[in-house]
Design an enzyme around this catalytic site. Structure first.
Site, short mmCIF file in Angstrom:
data_model
loop_
_atom_site.label_atom_id
_atom_site.label_comp_id
_atom_site.label_asym_id
_atom_site.label_seq_id
_atom_site.Cartn_x
_atom_site.Cartn_y
_atom_site.Cartn_z
N LYS A 159 0.82 -1.21 0.00
CA LYS A 159 0.00 0.00 0.00
C LYS A 159 0.87 1.27 0.00
CE LYS A 159 -4.01 -2.25 0.92
NZ LYS A 159 -3.67 -3.66 1.08
C1 PLP Z 1 -4.39 -4.84 0.64
C2 PLP Z 1 -3.60 -6.09 0.61
C3 PLP Z 1 -3.90 -7.12 -0.30
C4 PLP Z 1 -5.09 -7.05 -1.23
O1 PLP Z 1 -4.94 -6.08 -2.23
P1 PLP Z 1 -6.22 -5.51 -3.04
O2 PLP Z 1 -5.69 -4.41 -3.86
O3 PLP Z 1 -7.19 -5.05 -2.00
O4 PLP Z 1 -6.76 -6.64 -3.84
C5 PLP Z 1 -3.06 -8.21 -0.34
N1 PLP Z 1 -1.99 -8.33 0.49
C6 PLP Z 1 -1.69 -7.36 1.40
C7 PLP Z 1 -0.52 -7.56 2.29
C8 PLP Z 1 -2.47 -6.22 1.48
O5 PLP Z 1 -2.16 -5.27 2.37
#
Ligand code: PLP
Length: 494
Positions: free
Chosen positions: A113
């Protein structure tokens, strides 16, 4: 380049308008009116650039209302010194052959993120200056764990903004909770809710589109925006790293006829970014969508029926514990030939009955592009152990879901093409489950568990996690899922 709403393709706003607002008033998501395509010359240029150069190159196609100086300022601010070794997205070949992990967790909160949420505050402040008439931006976030911390870190003490994060009280790991509850900054607020991520996400979405609440903010010189992947400004930075990964593969002479991409998926944002990269001309063959026991997407990709009426599981990959994958709406818009009426109808069915079925043409297109697979917690743990034994590589619980689905995909199809697997979090964010996967008991407290995992794996604990030790939580708020609005008003003092 302008942006339309998935529920009204006549609606037309600038990139700054889309980013400053986050979500369209009609409840739809903003999408670019056309997807730009990159030429061979473009790719040659991209391959010769570093990450910052690649980011600037890609953004100028999508943010045509930003000046070159603005894009430069945003990208440098985001990526110049907040990532280990100034490499936001290194690609590691793990098996000496085709399996490449795209490590997206070298930023300040150790999850992918950060790639988007280091950039988004810059994009948002720049956008708000263009379109929001000096109004203060109030960022509302619903998080399954990682978005919350990454958004808090990105927006802390950013001028003319406040940020409010809601997370499921019992739905995040200890480390994720500690990361959020200890957040510094004068403009931040963190609150657990009695409910799961879907409750948090629908609560927040309802507030965004509630005219009375929006009016109240406006009267107080404020405007909501979103740091969730419903905001276009969250998605566009994610397209960059798939393009960058392709350039890295080209530069190491690995690409012959393209490659597959595997993404551990929750809200469908990360994999959607890979889809856009493919549409722009990156030679991605299959997009492999990996889910945990909350396998609503696996079923959808197989059958064409999206049905959230099922048991919700709390798993060891909590950031994927999601039954309503918001960004699928953008995919449906693209694959229905930008049929806003159809998308609106499907989303209304989802809101009313919790399910919908797409027609056979859409399903055919979906299956041409995507493959879906899932695994449970036991298989996730086995995979962590196996990958560590086979390759000495330590992966987190989310990445392990992707690795397992990748292995299943190769076994069932025989397609062992060059592959990029999105590695979405540091194993230390989920240290207890990772340690148990290696057949070891967890220690008495979270920090001893980190140490123990380090001794066994020989992998360094990332500084942002090690530094949490000794921090006392600032926040311990919990609210009912029906009361998000009053919680927000209290914090904003309106
Ligand atoms: C948010 C997240 C996901 C999922 O990603 P999306 O974009 O919501 O599909 C997978 N792994 C981790 C570690 C995350 O923080």
């Amino acid at each position: 380049m302008n942006y339309n709403s998935t529920r009204d393709s006549k609606l037309c706003v600038t990139a700054a308008g889309a980013i400053a607002k986050g979500i369209s008033n009609d409840g739809g998501l903003f999408v670019p009116e056309t997807i730009p395509t990159l030429s061979d010359d473009d790719f040659n240029t991209l391959c010769s650039l570093d990450y910052i150069g690649r980011a600037k190159f890609v953004l100028k196609y999508f943010l045509t209302d930003f000046t070159e100086q603005e894009i430069d300022y945003c990208v440098r601010g985001a990526y110049s010194d907040s990532f280990d070794n100034n490499q936001p997205a290194p690609l590691k070949c793990v098996d000496g052959k085709n399996m490449n992990l795209l490590e997206l967790w070298h930023g300040p909160t150790c999850a992918f993120k950060d790639l988007a949420l280091q950039l988004l505050p810059y994009l948002l402040v720049t956008s708000a200056k263009k379109v929001a008439n000096g109004k203060e931006t109030i960022i509302l976030v619903a998080t399954s764990g990682d978005t919350g911390k990454a958004a808090l870190e990105g927006f802390k003490d950013v001028e003319n903004t406040k940020i409010i994060v809601f997370y499921p009280q019992n739905g995040v790991s200890n480390m994720q909770k500690l990361q959020m509850d200890t957040q510094e900054g004068e403009n931040v607020f963190v609150c657990g809710i009695k409910g799961n991520f879907d409750d948090a996400q629908s609560g927040v979405k309802k507030i965004f589109t509630n005219p009375d609440i929006c009016k109240k903010l406006e009267e107080n010189g404020m405007q909501f925006s979103s740091a969730n992947s419903i905001n276009w400004g969250r998605l566009v930075p994610q397209i960059i790293y798939y393009i960058s990964a392709y350039c890295d593969l080209v530069n190491s002479n690995k690409v012959t006829d393209g490659f597959n991409v595997v993404v551990p998926t929750g809200n469908f944002g990360n994999i959607l970014a890979a889809y856009y990269a493919k549409a722009m001309g990156v030679p991605i063959k299959k997009l492999i969508c990996a889910s945990n026991a909350n396998n609503v997407l696996t079923d959808f990709l197989k059958t064409g029926t999206y049905d959230r009426n099922r048991q919700f599981f709390t798993t060891i990959s909590p950031s994927m514990d999601i039954l309503i994958s918001s960004n699928l709406e953008r995919m449906l818009y693209e694959l229905s030939g930008r049929d806003d009426a159809k998308v609106k109808d499907l989303q209304e069915k989802l809101a009313k009955d919790g399910k919908y079925t797409v027609d056979s043409q859409i399903l055919e297109k979906i299956q041409e592009i995507f493959y879906g697979g899932c695994c449970d917690d036991a298989q996730t743990k086995d995979t962590i152990n196996q990958i560590f034994k086979d390759y000495g590589y330590l992966c987190d619980t989310h990445t392990a879901v992707a690795v397992k689905v990748y292995k299943d995909y190769v076994d069932s199809t025989g397609d062992d093409s060059l592959t990029v697997i999105a590695s979405t979090a540091s194993p230390y964010k989920f240290a207890a489950d990772v340690l148990e996967s290696l057949g070891q008991a967890t220690a008495d407290n979270d920090f001893e568990t980190l140490e123990k995992l380090m001794q066994i794996s020989g992998v360094q604990i990332p500084a942002p996690i090690a530094n949490l030790k000794g921090n006392t939580p600032r926040f311990s708020n919990v609210c009912e899922k029906e009361n998000l609005d009053t919680t927000i008003f209290d914090f904003l003092k309106i």
